[in-house]
Write a protein that holds these residues in place. Structure first.
Motif, PDB file in Angstrom:
ATOM      1  N   LYS A  56       0.957  -1.048  -0.183  1.00 33.70           N
ATOM      2  CA  LYS A  56       0.082   0.016   0.048  1.00 33.70           C
ATOM      3  C   LYS A  56       0.905   1.356   0.074  1.00 33.70           C
ATOM      4  O   LYS A  56       2.102   1.161   0.211  1.00 33.70           O
ATOM      5  CB  LYS A  56      -1.034  -0.021   1.306  1.00 33.70           C
ATOM      6  CG  LYS A  56      -1.871  -1.199   1.326  1.00 33.70           C
ATOM      7  CD  LYS A  56      -3.096  -1.099   0.596  1.00 33.70           C
ATOM      8  CE  LYS A  56      -3.901  -2.315   0.330  1.00 33.70           C
ATOM      9  NZ  LYS A  56      -4.404  -2.681  -0.870  1.00 33.70           N
ATOM     10  N   LYS A 316      -4.653   7.196  -9.943  1.00 35.68           N
ATOM     11  CA  LYS A 316      -5.493   7.104  -8.722  1.00 35.68           C
ATOM     12  C   LYS A 316      -4.634   7.627  -7.503  1.00 35.68           C
ATOM     13  O   LYS A 316      -4.931   8.307  -6.559  1.00 35.68           O
ATOM     14  CB  LYS A 316      -5.884   5.733  -8.445  1.00 35.68           C
ATOM     15  CG  LYS A 316      -6.353   5.681  -7.237  1.00 35.68           C
ATOM     16  CD  LYS A 316      -7.656   6.016  -6.414  1.00 35.68           C
ATOM     17  CE  LYS A 316      -8.132   5.581  -5.328  1.00 35.68           C
ATOM     18  NZ  LYS A 316      -7.132   5.921  -4.076  1.00 35.68           N
ATOM     19  N   GLY A 320      -5.966  11.109  -6.128  1.00 40.47           N
ATOM     20  CA  GLY A 320      -6.637  10.825  -5.205  1.00 40.47           C
ATOM     21  C   GLY A 320      -8.229  10.364  -5.650  1.00 40.47           C
ATOM     22  O   GLY A 320      -9.013  10.063  -4.586  1.00 40.47           O
ATOM     23  N   ARG A 321      -8.463  10.318  -6.872  1.00 39.15           N
ATOM     24  CA  ARG A 321      -9.719   9.672  -7.402  1.00 39.15           C
ATOM     25  C   ARG A 321      -9.593   8.741  -8.316  1.00 39.15           C
ATOM     26  O   ARG A 321      -8.408   8.636  -8.812  1.00 39.15           O
ATOM     27  CB  ARG A 321     -10.815  10.889  -7.955  1.00 39.15           C
ATOM     28  CG  ARG A 321      -9.912  11.623  -9.116  1.00 39.15           C
ATOM     29  CD  ARG A 321     -10.754  12.554  -9.719  1.00 39.15           C
ATOM     30  NE  ARG A 321     -10.195  13.486 -10.747  1.00 39.15           N
ATOM     31  CZ  ARG A 321      -9.614  13.120 -11.993  1.00 39.15           C
ATOM     32  NH1 ARG A 321      -9.858  11.669 -12.367  1.00 39.15           N
ATOM     33  NH2 ARG A 321      -9.197  13.875 -12.799  1.00 39.15           N
ATOM     34  N   TYR A 322     -10.433   8.004  -8.720  1.00 38.07           N
ATOM     35  CA  TYR A 322     -10.386   6.721  -9.634  1.00 38.07           C
ATOM     36  C   TYR A 322     -10.421   7.350 -10.840  1.00 38.07           C
ATOM     37  O   TYR A 322     -11.257   8.070 -11.247  1.00 38.07           O
ATOM     38  CB  TYR A 322     -11.383   5.789  -9.414  1.00 38.07           C
ATOM     39  CG  TYR A 322     -11.577   4.895  -8.134  1.00 38.07           C
ATOM     40  CD1 TYR A 322     -10.174   4.052  -8.001  1.00 38.07           C
ATOM     41  CD2 TYR A 322     -12.390   4.885  -7.498  1.00 38.07           C
ATOM     42  CE1 TYR A 322     -10.231   3.241  -7.005  1.00 38.07           C
ATOM     43  CE2 TYR A 322     -12.262   4.064  -6.062  1.00 38.07           C
ATOM     44  CZ  TYR A 322     -10.970   3.395  -5.896  1.00 38.07           C
ATOM     45  OH  TYR A 322     -10.982   2.559  -4.812  1.00 38.07           O
ATOM     46  N   SER A 323      -9.394   6.750 -11.858  1.00 34.93           N
ATOM     47  CA  SER A 323      -9.410   7.004 -13.100  1.00 34.93           C
ATOM     48  C   SER A 323     -10.120   6.086 -14.047  1.00 34.93           C
ATOM     49  O   SER A 323     -10.582   5.141 -13.423  1.00 34.93           O
ATOM     50  CB  SER A 323      -8.104   7.290 -13.517  1.00 34.93           C
ATOM     51  OG  SER A 323      -7.780   7.722 -14.700  1.00 34.93           O
ATOM     52  N   GLY A 324     -10.297   6.567 -15.313  1.00 31.27           N
ATOM     53  CA  GLY A 324     -10.862   5.451 -16.031  1.00 31.27           C
ATOM     54  C   GLY A 324     -10.052   5.359 -17.474  1.00 31.27           C
ATOM     55  O   GLY A 324      -9.374   6.046 -17.893  1.00 31.27           O
ATOM     56  N   PRO A 325     -10.527   4.257 -18.293  1.00 32.81           N
ATOM     57  CA  PRO A 325      -9.867   3.952 -19.589  1.00 32.81           C
ATOM     58  C   PRO A 325     -10.041   5.153 -20.550  1.00 32.81           C
ATOM     59  O   PRO A 325      -9.004   5.156 -21.547  1.00 32.81           O
ATOM     60  CB  PRO A 325     -10.654   2.949 -20.052  1.00 32.81           C
ATOM     61  CG  PRO A 325     -11.829   2.673 -19.198  1.00 32.81           C
ATOM     62  CD  PRO A 325     -11.720   3.347 -18.075  1.00 32.81           C
ATOM     63  N   TYR A 327      -8.844   7.909 -20.055  1.00 34.88           N
ATOM     64  CA  TYR A 327      -7.526   8.768 -19.718  1.00 34.88           C
ATOM     65  C   TYR A 327      -6.211   8.059 -20.016  1.00 34.88           C
ATOM     66  O   TYR A 327      -5.402   8.659 -19.604  1.00 34.88           O
ATOM     67  CB  TYR A 327      -7.760   9.038 -18.291  1.00 34.88           C
ATOM     68  CG  TYR A 327      -9.013   9.969 -18.114  1.00 34.88           C
ATOM     69  CD1 TYR A 327      -9.016  11.562 -18.154  1.00 34.88           C
ATOM     70  CD2 TYR A 327     -10.225   9.546 -17.888  1.00 34.88           C
ATOM     71  CE1 TYR A 327      -9.963  12.239 -17.993  1.00 34.88           C
ATOM     72  CE2 TYR A 327     -11.213  10.119 -17.495  1.00 34.88           C
ATOM     73  CZ  TYR A 327     -11.408  11.417 -17.528  1.00 34.88           C
ATOM     74  OH  TYR A 327     -12.680  12.325 -17.505  1.00 34.88           O
TER      75      TYR A 327
ATOM     76  N   TRP B 219     -16.820   8.696  -3.861  1.00 34.44           N
ATOM     77  CA  TRP B 219     -15.823   8.066  -4.629  1.00 34.44           C
ATOM     78  C   TRP B 219     -16.580   7.985  -5.929  1.00 34.44           C
ATOM     79  O   TRP B 219     -15.863   7.943  -7.085  1.00 34.44           O
ATOM     80  CB  TRP B 219     -15.522   6.520  -4.217  1.00 34.44           C
ATOM     81  CG  TRP B 219     -14.593   6.505  -2.881  1.00 34.44           C
ATOM     82  CD1 TRP B 219     -15.036   6.648  -1.616  1.00 34.44           C
ATOM     83  CD2 TRP B 219     -13.001   7.157  -2.952  1.00 34.44           C
ATOM     84  NE1 TRP B 219     -13.942   6.873  -0.819  1.00 34.44           N
ATOM     85  CE2 TRP B 219     -12.727   7.199  -1.552  1.00 34.44           C
ATOM     86  CE3 TRP B 219     -12.267   7.170  -3.946  1.00 34.44           C
ATOM     87  CZ2 TRP B 219     -11.426   7.437  -1.334  1.00 34.44           C
ATOM     88  CZ3 TRP B 219     -10.862   7.371  -3.414  1.00 34.44           C
ATOM     89  CH2 TRP B 219     -10.509   7.594  -2.268  1.00 34.44           C
ATOM     90  N   SER B 222     -16.437  11.431  -7.638  1.00 35.18           N
ATOM     91  CA  SER B 222     -15.213  12.015  -8.535  1.00 35.18           C
ATOM     92  C   SER B 222     -14.562  10.959  -9.319  1.00 35.18           C
ATOM     93  O   SER B 222     -13.444  11.056 -10.125  1.00 35.18           O
ATOM     94  CB  SER B 222     -13.931  12.064  -7.320  1.00 35.18           C
ATOM     95  OG  SER B 222     -13.793  10.847  -6.589  1.00 35.18           O
ATOM     96  N   HIS B 223     -15.191   9.635  -9.534  1.00 35.25           N
ATOM     97  CA  HIS B 223     -14.605   8.672 -10.499  1.00 35.25           C
ATOM     98  C   HIS B 223     -14.783   9.236 -11.923  1.00 35.25           C
ATOM     99  O   HIS B 223     -15.780   9.596 -12.107  1.00 35.25           O
ATOM    100  CB  HIS B 223     -15.425   7.442 -10.364  1.00 35.25           C
ATOM    101  CG  HIS B 223     -14.878   6.119 -10.787  1.00 35.25           C
ATOM    102  ND1 HIS B 223     -14.238   6.199 -12.107  1.00 35.25           N
ATOM    103  CD2 HIS B 223     -14.594   4.912 -10.299  1.00 35.25           C
ATOM    104  CE1 HIS B 223     -13.846   5.014 -12.245  1.00 35.25           C
ATOM    105  NE2 HIS B 223     -13.695   4.177 -11.111  1.00 35.25           N
ATOM    106  N   ALA B 224     -13.380   9.194 -12.553  1.00 28.08           N
ATOM    107  CA  ALA B 224     -13.453   9.596 -13.608  1.00 28.08           C
ATOM    108  C   ALA B 224     -13.977   8.896 -14.765  1.00 28.08           C
ATOM    109  O   ALA B 224     -14.292   9.298 -15.999  1.00 28.08           O
ATOM    110  CB  ALA B 224     -11.861   9.549 -14.197  1.00 28.08           C
ATOM    111  N   ASP B 225     -14.541   7.558 -14.581  1.00 26.41           N
ATOM    112  CA  ASP B 225     -15.007   6.412 -15.521  1.00 26.41           C
ATOM    113  C   ASP B 225     -16.598   6.476 -15.453  1.00 26.41           C
ATOM    114  O   ASP B 225     -17.099   5.866 -15.888  1.00 26.41           O
ATOM    115  CB  ASP B 225     -14.558   5.156 -15.445  1.00 26.41           C
ATOM    116  CG  ASP B 225     -14.830   4.515 -16.753  1.00 26.41           C
ATOM    117  OD1 ASP B 225     -15.088   5.398 -17.629  1.00 26.41           O
ATOM    118  OD2 ASP B 225     -14.928   3.282 -16.900  1.00 26.41           O
TER     119      ASP B 225
END
Lengths: 331, 284
Positions: A56, A316, A320-325, A327, B219, B222-225
């Motif tokens: 972690k 991430k 601090g936030r979840y990213s997505g495909p 990006y 969460w 803020s989630h980009a997806d």
């Protein structure tokens, strides 16, 4: 078949040192089949145990960057074009354009005929190597002269590393000498005009070797014949890289290091798609051969989609936030 | 001989499967008077992340079906809900403390609402789309398309009806959805996921998380997806912060509603993007 001293050039000196001057098909077989059997249950339990570590925060950040530095970014499709290789190289050089602190990958891995485009796109001093698959990849079903020509072409075009496949048919039917000779010959074909050698990675295609005993023998054989790296799979056969198989190959490398002081690299390839899986491999390397091996010269991931997942995890951690495909680039 | 009561331990509904929370946490669901009913999974941010991945994976398949097909699939769910009426009525009576008559009325309205929205699946396009007048030899057509993955904070009250009023309008246009169920009375949401799992809705189109909305919502916001956020049941949360978090990635955000979300086609069109196409009429 007798292995002629004349064929067994410099790369085979390891085998001669270990087995003795009378290197024959028989002595090689006695040596390989005399290797202790693998405790499959113990091996799988050990691999599963190593996969449970929780990595972690700062350790994870370090692990993600290390994974990127160890990736051989790969495109091995029949539909590859110079343009696709160029965009692969762009991604290898700048994995995440939104964060320029992201390290570069270790190498790009392409088919032999794509090497000139990769070399040109990388330019000088990029720090990224060009690896080429050769010797009738992925099946290895071609005559030796064809395999050697394939290898020489790639080296002449500027490949820094050659990923060769062993002849699994010969290996499985017990003709170890033939496999040995071919690796020796390919290693010779990796020689450049200035006398240096392109790095040779020997693909065992563990998915076709059926047993852990065979994986141990093939690893040992590849090292004896002069391989600089042993690589699990082509990525074209399922199962590709698994943690137990990689652990077993790392154990062979560790034993070889204890025996001779030489450091051999390991490259799991195929099927490693998530950062979580890749981190398990890092733990396995560190626990089996030591952290010294977490270096592009001694350990690589053969992967194409892994990099995107690592980048998402990295984003991430930084934002601090979840990213997505959306990006990361589409391969 | 008395029958041994078997209290259930409910799980999440992610990608067509019923996993436990990654965190291993559960919480107690109680009646309105505080008596124990069942344990429900308390979702963590990683469950929310997994649900978004599942919803994203389901999006291209679900949005690629025809509106007519989606209407049929949704209508089939109404049939299944009808068959489970007694269960939904029981659950509403125990968690929300409704009388039998009130609970039955609510379940009936929920099924009616579902059928009403199912009918819109192949019709909203004609209402929201348009042929635009242009002064040239062109067709100019605008059509709505689903926006993608929608995160929904379900209303805290109104049980099944509240849930249906937020899920149906989102998925009928081809969106996929991650729903955070009401924390205090999640049973309707869990039973609805059991219905969905045995229906024709592809895995991942609807994903249901139970647990603390206050914990999970940031969460998802803020989630980009995630492409859009329905805050229907977020009145009690710090929902302005959620809007701010959502603005970072330009999400569509529906603000909270006090009371039951109305049945309206506006909820359908809100979660769509308009695509406008020019095409030559003729080459003269």
């Amino acid at each position: 078949m007798t292995i002629e001293q004349a064929v067994a050039l410099a790369p085979a000196s390891r085998a001669i040192d270990l087995i003795g001057g009378d290197l024959t098909e028989k002595s090689l077989r006695l040596h390989l089949e005399g290797l202790p059997g693998v405790d499959a249950v113990g091996l799988e339990a050990r691999a599963a145990g190593l996969g449970t570590r929780s990595i972690k925060t700062t350790s994870k950040a370090w692990a993600l960057d290390t994974i990127i530095r160890l990736i051989d970014l790969t495109t091995l499709e029949g539909a590859d074009t110079p343009g696709k290789v160029q965009s692969l190289v762009a991604k290898a050089m700048t994995p995440d354009p939104s964060d320029l602190t992201t390290p570069r990958v270790a190498a790009v891995c392409v088919y032999g005929d794509m090497v000139p485009y990769a070399v040109k796109a990388l330019g000088p001093n990029s720090g990224v190597n060009v690896a080429a698959v050769a010797t009738a990849f992925p099946s290895g079903r071609a005559s030796l002269p064809v395999k050697l020509a394939d290898t020489r072409d790639a080296v002449a075009a500027g490949a820094d590393e050659i990923d060769m496949v062993i002849d699994r048919g010969a290996f499985l039917s017990g003709r170890y000498g033939m496999v040995f000779d071919q690796i020796v010959a390919v290693k010779e074909a990796c020689r450049r005009d200035d006398g240096t050698y392109a790095h040779l990675k020997v693909i065992l295609e563990t998915g076709e070797l059926n047993t852990y005993d065979n994986v141990r023998r093939a690893s040992w054989l590849a090292i004896l014949a002069g391989g600089d790296f042993i690589k699990t799979s082509t990525g074209k056969v399922a199962p590709a890289a698994t943690l137990p198989v990689t652990l077993l190959m790392l154990q062979v490398v560790r034993d070889w290091h204890r025996l001779t002081g030489e450091r051999i690299g390991v490259k799991p390839a195929g099927g490693i798609r998530s950062s979580k899986d890749a981190i398990k491999y890092l733990v396995t390397v560190a626990e089996t051969v030591g952290e010294e091996w977490l270096d592009p010269r001694l350990f690589r991931f053969g992967a194409s989609s892994l990099l995107n997942d690592v980048l998402l995890q990295r984003q991430k951690m930084t934002t601090g936030r979840y990213s997505g495909p959306d990006y990361v680039t589409i391969d | 001989m008395t029958h041994l009561a078997i209290p259930k331990t409910y799980k999440l509904y992610i990608g067509g499967a019923f996993p436990r929370s990654e965190s291993g946490r559960t919480y107690e669901v109680t009646t309105s008077k505080g008596a124990f009913i069942a344990n429900a999974a308390k979702a963590s941010r990683k469950d929310a992340r997994d649900a978004v991945v599942a919803a994203r994976a389901a999006f291209s398949g679900w949005s690629g079906t025809t509106g007519y097909n989606r209407g049929q699939v949704l209508y089939r769910i109404a049939e299944l809900l009808e068959g489970r009426r007694a269960q939904f009525v029981d659950e509403l009576r125990s968690t929300d403390g409704l009388t039998e008559a009130a609970a039955t009325k609510q379940v009936d309205s929920a099924i009616d609402a579902w059928v009403w929205y199912a009918g819109w699946a192949d019709k909203y396009l004609q209402v929201a789309g348009n042929g635009n007048p242009v002064s040239g030899p062109y067709f100019n057509i605008s059509t709505p398309e689903p926006t993608g993955v929608v995160a929904v904070i379900a209303p805290a009250t109104h049980g099944l009806l509240g849930l249906v009023s937020v899920i149906a309008p989102v998925i009928l246009s081809g969106n996929t959805v991650v729903v955070v169920a009401s924390e205090s009375s999640p049973l309707s949401a869990i039973s609805l996921s059991e219905v969905l799992a045995t229906s024709d809705v592809p895995a991942g189109v609807v994903n249901v998380l139970t647990g603390s909305a206050a914990e999970i919502a940031p969460w998802l916001a803020s989630h980009a997806d995630v492409n859009a956020l329905d805050l229907a049941g977020a009145e009690a949360l710090e929902w302005v912060d959620l809007q701010i978090a959502a603005a970072d990635t330009l999400k569509r955000v529906l603000p909270p509603e006090s009371g039951l979300p109305a049945l309206t086609v506006d909820r359908v069109t809100f979660f769509t993007e308009t695509k406008t196409v020019w095409h030559t009429k003729a080459l003269i």
